[in-house]
Motif scaffolding. Structure first.
Motif, PDB file in Angstrom:
ATOM      1  N   LEU A 144       1.008  -1.061   0.020  1.00 41.22           N
ATOM      2  CA  LEU A 144       0.091   0.009   0.044  1.00 41.22           C
ATOM      3  C   LEU A 144       1.025   1.202   0.008  1.00 41.22           C
ATOM      4  CD1 LEU A 144      -2.320  -0.899   2.825  1.00 41.22           C
ATOM      5  CD2 LEU A 144      -2.868  -1.451   0.439  1.00 41.22           C
ATOM      6  N   HIS A 145       0.538   2.354  -0.666  1.00 39.13           N
ATOM      7  CA  HIS A 145       1.302   3.448  -0.385  1.00 39.13           C
ATOM      8  C   HIS A 145       0.245   4.745  -0.812  1.00 39.13           C
ATOM      9  CE1 HIS A 145       1.279   4.998  -4.895  1.00 39.13           C
ATOM     10  NE2 HIS A 145       0.919   3.952  -5.033  1.00 39.13           N
ATOM     11  N   VAL A 146       0.681   6.058  -0.328  1.00 41.76           N
ATOM     12  CA  VAL A 146       0.040   7.022  -0.555  1.00 41.76           C
ATOM     13  C   VAL A 146       0.691   7.987  -1.475  1.00 41.76           C
ATOM     14  CG1 VAL A 146      -0.956   6.959   1.561  1.00 41.76           C
ATOM     15  CG2 VAL A 146       1.073   8.381   1.483  1.00 41.76           C
ATOM     16  N   HIS A 147       0.120   9.001  -2.045  1.00 45.13           N
ATOM     17  CA  HIS A 147       0.698  10.145  -2.780  1.00 45.13           C
ATOM     18  C   HIS A 147       1.137  11.242  -1.781  1.00 45.13           C
ATOM     19  CE1 HIS A 147      -3.012  12.471  -2.773  1.00 45.13           C
ATOM     20  NE2 HIS A 147      -3.533  11.884  -3.537  1.00 45.13           N
ATOM     21  N   GLY A 148       1.696  12.292  -2.286  1.00 41.37           N
ATOM     22  CA  GLY A 148       2.037  13.351  -1.442  1.00 41.37           C
ATOM     23  C   GLY A 148       0.988  14.002  -0.553  1.00 41.37           C
ATOM     24  N   GLY A 149      -0.278  14.058  -1.082  1.00 43.97           N
ATOM     25  CA  GLY A 149      -1.316  14.512  -0.336  1.00 43.97           C
ATOM     26  C   GLY A 149      -2.173  15.384  -0.956  1.00 43.97           C
TER      27      GLY A 149
END
Length: 344
Positions: A144-149
């Motif tokens: 799982l990962h996120v972007h910068g926001g």
């Protein structure tokens, strides 16, 4: 040899080599996603990961990537395609299937994730087995990962306070994003990101919550005038992405092949991915500013005003989690603590 003939010969040789690589592999996988082949997500996340798996497998694995929903369907159908075995692997946004991953949503909340994608990536990995795994039935999550926001992009509205957002129609891809918009007195419009440029150009929406990294791929600098974020790069929440395999396919793989996937998806990769997405954000906002857009960075007092305005979003998530049998306050506390630990 004529130059055009040379190109033809070289191109044919590369095609044959690629076909030979696939033919030589013992395990062939189809990876499906919704963005274009020139997007940073494809070139900086999906493609490097697939090639790393192949290398770690010693040539046993071949992963063929199908961007832009080229195997059919719509972005919200990707999770179902993987669960049903229509495709082997998917990369997608959790929020495109709202309500399906309620535990993982805690990491999307405003002022839980702030501005460090690597820290949030590692926090999700740390809590995955104990807190998140149960909601991924039918899938084997690679990472799982996120972007910068989520920064706020507006067509023609400068924003310095929550009141400036009131009445706008704002695009979001997730229900936590919709709650954020509603808490600010605006109205939410749900749509996958490829549909955003036209929506902005026609003013079907007035603004959007997306990171800076997507600006070049979608040419958002042409449809917007303002990009807004909080002090020290604080964002208004984020999105969780998943790279997942059909669980049945995973179960049939030998240990050494599984290890190749795990080796390419480890903590080092998650930290690197955080850096990659932060860097692509920097490039994206630079492009917008160069095009003449105004980059508004709120001061701390202004940022605090947004945090106060968005507290009901966190309270709403805790309440909904509790009603679903999840200890929302406990999971919220664990998520914040893990992000803080990995952000040091």
């Amino acid at each position: 040899m004529h130059s055009s003939l040379k190109v033809l010969v070289v191109g044919s040789a590369i095609s044959l080599l690629s076909a030979a690589t696939v033919a030589a592999a013992e395990y062939n996988f189809k990876l499906h996603h919704f963005l274009g082949a020139t997007s940073p997500s494809h070139t900086e996340t999906i493609e490097p990961w697939a090639r790393a798996v192949e290398a770690a497998s010693g040539g046993k694995v071949s992963i063929e990537i199908f961007p832009s929903m080229s195997l059919g369907g719509r972005p919200p159908e990707l999770v179902g395609q993987a669960r049903d075995g229509v495709v082997d692997i998917i990369w997608t946004v959790n929020g495109y299937t709202p309500g399906v991953f309620p535990r993982t949503e805690v990491f999307e909340l405003p002022f839980v994730h702030t501005n460090n994608p690597g820290a949030t990536n590692l926090a999700m990995a740390e809590l995955f087995d104990a807190e998140l795994r149960d909601e991924y039935k039918g899938l084997e999550v690679m990472f799982l990962h996120v972007h910068g926001g989520n920064g706020l992009h507006t067509v023609d509205t400068p924003v310095h306070a929550p009141a400036d957002v009131k009445g706008l129609k704002i695009r979001t891809p997730s229900r936590t994003g919709a709650w954020t918009i509603e808490a600010l007195g605006a109205s939410a419009a749900a749509m996958p990101v490829p549909a955003l440029p036209q929506a902005l150009a026609t003013k079907a929406v007035d603004a959007a919550f997306v990171p800076w990294e997507i600006i070049p791929a979608l040419k958002l600098q042409q449809q917007t005038k303002y990009q807004i974020e909080g002090a020290d790069g604080v964002r208004f929440g984020t999105l969780v992405f998943q790279m997942s395999m059909n669980h049945e396919r995973w179960s049939g793989l030998p240990d050494d092949v599984r290890q190749a996937f795990r080796a390419a998806s480890d903590e080092k990769w998650l930290a690197h991915l955080g850096d990659v997405w932060a860097q692509t954000d920097t490039k994206g906002i630079a492009m917008a500013v160069e095009a003449g857009n105004t980059h508004i960075v709120l001061d701390q007092t202004q940022t605090d005003a947004f945090e106060t305005a968005l507290k009901p979003v966190i309270e709403r998530w805790v309440e909904e989690a509790n009603s679903a049998g999840i200890d929302g306050a406990d999971l919220l506390s664990k998520a914040k603590a893990a992000i803080a630990k990995h952000g040091q």
